[in-house]
Design an enzyme around this catalytic site. Structure first.
Site, PDB file in Angstrom:
ATOM      1  N   ARG A 280       0.846  -1.206   0.000  1.00  0.00           N
ATOM      2  CA  ARG A 280       0.000   0.000   0.000  1.00  0.00           C
ATOM      3  C   ARG A 280       0.875   1.247   0.000  1.00  0.00           C
ATOM      4  NH1 ARG A 280      -1.402   2.164   4.540  1.00  0.00           N
ATOM      5  NH2 ARG A 280      -1.943   0.273   5.646  1.00  0.00           N
TER       6      ARG A 280
ATOM      7  N   TYR B  80     -16.923  15.873 -16.141  1.00  0.00           N
ATOM      8  CA  TYR B  80     -17.284  14.452 -16.136  1.00  0.00           C
ATOM      9  C   TYR B  80     -18.338  14.221 -15.035  1.00  0.00           C
ATOM     10  CZ  TYR B  80     -16.710   9.427 -15.455  1.00  0.00           C
ATOM     11  OH  TYR B  80     -16.925   8.081 -15.310  1.00  0.00           O
TER      12      TYR B  80
ATOM     13  N   ASP C 179      -7.999  18.112 -15.107  1.00  0.00           N
ATOM     14  CA  ASP C 179      -8.252  16.731 -15.509  1.00  0.00           C
ATOM     15  C   ASP C 179      -7.908  16.647 -16.998  1.00  0.00           C
ATOM     16  OD1 ASP C 179      -9.390  14.379 -16.501  1.00  0.00           O
ATOM     17  OD2 ASP C 179     -11.046  14.415 -15.062  1.00  0.00           O
TER      18      ASP C 179
ATOM     19  N   LYS D 133      -8.584   5.400 -19.550  1.00  0.00           N
ATOM     20  CA  LYS D 133      -8.831   5.805 -20.937  1.00  0.00           C
ATOM     21  C   LYS D 133      -7.553   5.704 -21.776  1.00  0.00           C
ATOM     22  CE  LYS D 133     -12.769   6.826 -18.957  1.00  0.00           C
ATOM     23  NZ  LYS D 133     -13.074   8.115 -18.372  1.00  0.00           N
TER      24      LYS D 133
END
Ligand SMILES: *Cc1c(COP(=O)(O)O)cnc(C)c1O
Length: 346
Positions: free
Chosen positions: A46, A98, A170, A195
């Site tokens: 982690r 978005y 973004d 994406k």
């Protein structure tokens, strides 16, 4: 080094004595300590994992950043950025975002005492006058999806710096191959790596890239403390996709431009939204600050029924949300947006 070369030239396994040419998947949760009192470079995945570290270094290089962080999704990355503000602070968000980002940040506004206000970020004067002494962060997309409204990041970041407000961009729609917001003055860049960065439609992932050491420390703290860091196998998949980023985007953009031109001349199509077209209102900014308008196109037919039949009858485009990858996709975003804002789905 040219960008396409940069995509494939990197140290794939720093310090690995076997010198593998492809990055190994360090599929392990823990790492043995040297002694009860001493830790090596890694202790727990982690907090840090060698596969993810190679990916994060490469993501930083591709965005011209000093550090990057890989997350389990674009939304996890955006959530981490939202942790940079505190109760009583304010975030200004772009008015065309978005759907999932809008959902998350609007909820933040109602739950955590952070004020969230939408503003037309394509107009630096409007943003300047919207800033109050509580404003800490402006969060936007450029070009926006699906309307492809374009913000001049150079002009806007000048305003932000004068006012001492962080600018977070973004950059999912264009990818770091086509646009590098940090070079244009932004402070924080976010990607849905699901994406273009992955490019093969086989992984969900997100990324944040910054150039400021203090911001990097705060984001590293959030990534480690909240535990949304990308796992080793997904990191490896993403690393593999990144190698062809420049080649893919170059070809996808060429194809998209041809399709956008075809649609914009077609008598049955009302309007095409594609920032790569010369007649697009943002085309001067696109020419000056990017390598092109990308490979996502939206268009209006004026008839829901016609749009539905078109989406259902095309043969090579898969009917699916998200962006195309090595295959093309088509969808009716008005419907996915309706679902996004009301349900827990995508
Ligand atoms: C898809 C997308 C996101 C969300 O990313 P996930 O990887 O789906 O969590 C955020 N911003 C933009 C612009 C997107 O297209």
């Amino acid at each position: 080094m040219r960008y396409a070369t940069r995509c494939v030239q990197f140290d794939s396994a720093p310090g690995d004595p076997a010198a593998p040419s492809s990055t190994p998947i360090y599929q392990t949760a823990t790492f043995r300590q040297e002694s009860a009192l001493q830790f090596g470079d890694y202790d727990y995945s982690r907090s840090g994992n060698p596969t993810r570290a190679v990916l994060e270094d490469q993501l930083a290089r591709l965005e011209h950043a000093s550090r990057a962080f890989a997350f389990t999704s674009g939304m996890a990355a955006i959530s981490a950025v939202s942790r940079l503000v505190r109760s009583g602070d304010e975030i200004l968000i772009g008015d065309d975002l978005y759907g999932g980002t809008h959902r998350l940040l609007a909820e933040l506004g109602s739950q955590s005492g952070v004020a969230v206000r939408a503003v037309d970020t394509t107009d630096p004067v409007a943003v300047d006058s919207a800033i109050t002494k509580r404003t800490r962060l402006v969060f936007l997309e450029t070009p926006t999806n699906p309307l492809q409204r374009v913000t001049d990041l150079v002009a806007l970041s000048e305003v932000m710096h004068e006012r001492g407000v962080l600018l977070a961009v973004d950059n999912t729609l264009l990818s770091p191959y086509l646009q590098n917001p940090l070079l244009l003055g932004a402070d924080i860049v976010i990607h849905s790596a699901t994406k273009h960065l992955s490019g093969h439609g086989d992984v969900t992932a997100g990324c944040i890239a910054v150039n400021d050491a203090e911001l990097a420390e705060r984001l590293a703290w959030v990534q480690n403390s909240e535990g949304a860091a990308l796992g080793p196998f997904d990191s490896w998949l993403l690393l593999r996709g990144l190698k062809t980023l420049a080649l893919r985007l170059e070809r996808q953009q060429t194809n998209a431009t041809r399709i956008a031109r075809y649609l914009s001349e077609h008598p049955l199509i009302d309007r095409v939204h594609y920032a790569g077209l010369a007649e697009h209102p943002g085309s001067e900014i696109i020419r000056r600050t990017t390598r092109g308008g990308g490979c996502v196109i939206s268009f209006e037919t004026g008839s829901l029924e016609f749009s539905r039949r078109m989406a259902e009858s095309v043969q090579l485009f898969g009917l699916a949300v998200s962006f195309g990858s090595v295959n093309s996709t088509i969808s009716l975003p008005c419907f996915s947006y309706m679902t996004k804002n009301t349900n827990t789905k995508s």
